[in-house]
Design an enzyme around this catalytic site. Sequence first.
Site, mmCIF file in Angstrom:
data_model
loop_
_atom_site.group_PDB
_atom_site.id
_atom_site.type_symbol
_atom_site.label_atom_id
_atom_site.label_comp_id
_atom_site.label_asym_id
_atom_site.label_seq_id
_atom_site.Cartn_x
_atom_site.Cartn_y
_atom_site.Cartn_z
ATOM 1 N N ALA A 17 5.901 -6.202 1.011
ATOM 2 C CA ALA A 17 7.193 -5.517 1.141
ATOM 3 C C ALA A 17 8.372 -6.311 0.577
ATOM 4 O O ALA A 17 9.303 -5.730 0.023
ATOM 5 C CB ALA A 17 7.455 -5.205 2.613
ATOM 6 N N GLN A 76 0.366 -4.305 -1.510
ATOM 7 C CA GLN A 76 0.362 -3.551 -0.258
ATOM 8 C C GLN A 76 1.430 -2.467 -0.302
ATOM 9 O O GLN A 76 1.545 -1.671 0.616
ATOM 10 C CB GLN A 76 0.654 -4.507 0.911
ATOM 11 C CG GLN A 76 -0.385 -5.585 1.100
ATOM 12 C CD GLN A 76 0.071 -6.627 2.119
ATOM 13 O OE1 GLN A 76 0.662 -7.648 1.792
ATOM 14 N NE2 GLN A 76 -0.184 -6.337 3.370
ATOM 15 N N ILE A 128 3.536 0.879 -1.669
ATOM 16 C CA ILE A 128 3.098 2.221 -2.071
ATOM 17 C C ILE A 128 4.112 2.875 -3.005
ATOM 18 O O ILE A 128 4.054 4.063 -3.264
ATOM 19 C CB ILE A 128 2.896 3.120 -0.826
ATOM 20 C CG1 ILE A 128 4.190 3.177 0.008
ATOM 21 C CG2 ILE A 128 1.738 2.628 0.021
ATOM 22 C CD1 ILE A 128 4.154 4.219 1.108
ATOM 23 N N ASP A 129 5.072 2.080 -3.505
ATOM 24 C CA ASP A 129 6.209 2.675 -4.215
ATOM 25 C C ASP A 129 6.020 2.820 -5.723
ATOM 26 O O ASP A 129 6.857 3.409 -6.401
ATOM 27 C CB ASP A 129 7.470 1.848 -3.939
ATOM 28 C CG ASP A 129 7.222 0.358 -4.127
ATOM 29 O OD1 ASP A 129 6.647 -0.026 -5.168
ATOM 30 O OD2 ASP A 129 7.598 -0.426 -3.239
ATOM 31 N N HIS A 183 -2.855 0.341 -0.336
ATOM 32 C CA HIS A 183 -2.480 1.380 0.634
ATOM 33 C C HIS A 183 -2.154 2.711 -0.031
ATOM 34 O O HIS A 183 -1.484 3.543 0.564
ATOM 35 C CB HIS A 183 -1.307 0.899 1.500
ATOM 36 C CG HIS A 183 -1.669 -0.292 2.329
ATOM 37 N ND1 HIS A 183 -0.745 -1.193 2.815
ATOM 38 C CD2 HIS A 183 -2.874 -0.752 2.747
ATOM 39 C CE1 HIS A 183 -1.368 -2.151 3.496
ATOM 40 N NE2 HIS A 183 -2.660 -1.900 3.465
ATOM 41 N N THR A 235 4.820 -11.353 1.187
ATOM 42 C CA THR A 235 3.996 -10.840 2.284
ATOM 43 C C THR A 235 3.702 -11.976 3.249
ATOM 44 O O THR A 235 3.497 -13.113 2.842
ATOM 45 C CB THR A 235 2.678 -10.200 1.797
ATOM 46 O OG1 THR A 235 1.828 -9.983 2.930
ATOM 47 C CG2 THR A 235 1.948 -11.052 0.787
ATOM 48 N N SER A 236 3.705 -11.634 4.541
ATOM 49 C CA SER A 236 3.499 -12.668 5.558
ATOM 50 C C SER A 236 2.011 -12.893 5.820
ATOM 51 O O SER A 236 1.642 -13.751 6.615
ATOM 52 C CB SER A 236 4.185 -12.242 6.856
ATOM 53 O OG SER A 236 3.666 -10.990 7.249
#
Length: 258
Positions: A25, A103, A105-106, A121, A192-193
């Site tokens: 994200a 990860q 989805i955009d 995803h 991302t974590s």
Amino acid sequence: MQQEQISKFLKLLRMAQDIVVLTGAGVSTPSGLSDFKSLYNSKSLFQGYKPIEILSNYFLVRNPKIFYDFVMHYFSKPCEPNVCHQFVKILEQTGKNVTVVTQNIDGLHQKAGSKKVVELHGSLNEWYCTDCGQSRTFEEIKDLNLFDCENFGCHGFFRPDVVLYGEEIKKNALNDALRSFSNADTLIVMGTSLKTSLPFELIKNVFRGYTIISMDKDFVDFPQHQSPKMRIQEPLEKACKQLNFAIKKEYATHEKQT
Ligand SMILES: [Zn+2]
């Protein structure tokens, strides 16, 4: 980033042939996109429901119209790629084999020009009817304000081709991710974590390469025995801006040839 760090990055890049860039994200938030993580955890209600409830398969099949309105409310604003997506694209322009495993989805990596993108995803840009399966782009859904399928006799509704809570990651995406992780000599983890299990497992059990580079403003926990050779612990946009400049300078000849 200090010059020393930029030089270290370039040195690691020189050794790389097969690169996987794992993105989360943090790469998309500079584009103004709703950050899924904060949205999930947000306490604000949408038509009486928490976002975390809405973004599940359980909810979708029971309240498809609320789910649809929710997606339109949070995700219909057009977004453009930012300097972080450009960084990934520039890596590709150096002539190395680069696969993006995201990860997000955009679809912003594709919009920035990246060629090999594995969407763990799914994609918000692709929608399909739950009954007859006909597919539509998000643009079409938005333009026509489509919710109910318009095919004669079909009682289905449109939903995005994304993986919701309670749904499995698509087999082909998983296989593509497994293949690229096992072939890569270099892994760059951005925004991302690693709190979700799949990316963590891919690093722990599948990646056998030499170099891991972590790019995140926060300290990210990696699996044991897979600690990063380099951590760029700075705001992503700032780091990418500097690295884009440095990479372009170093690989200027490559860019001219292509
Ligand atoms: Zn249909």
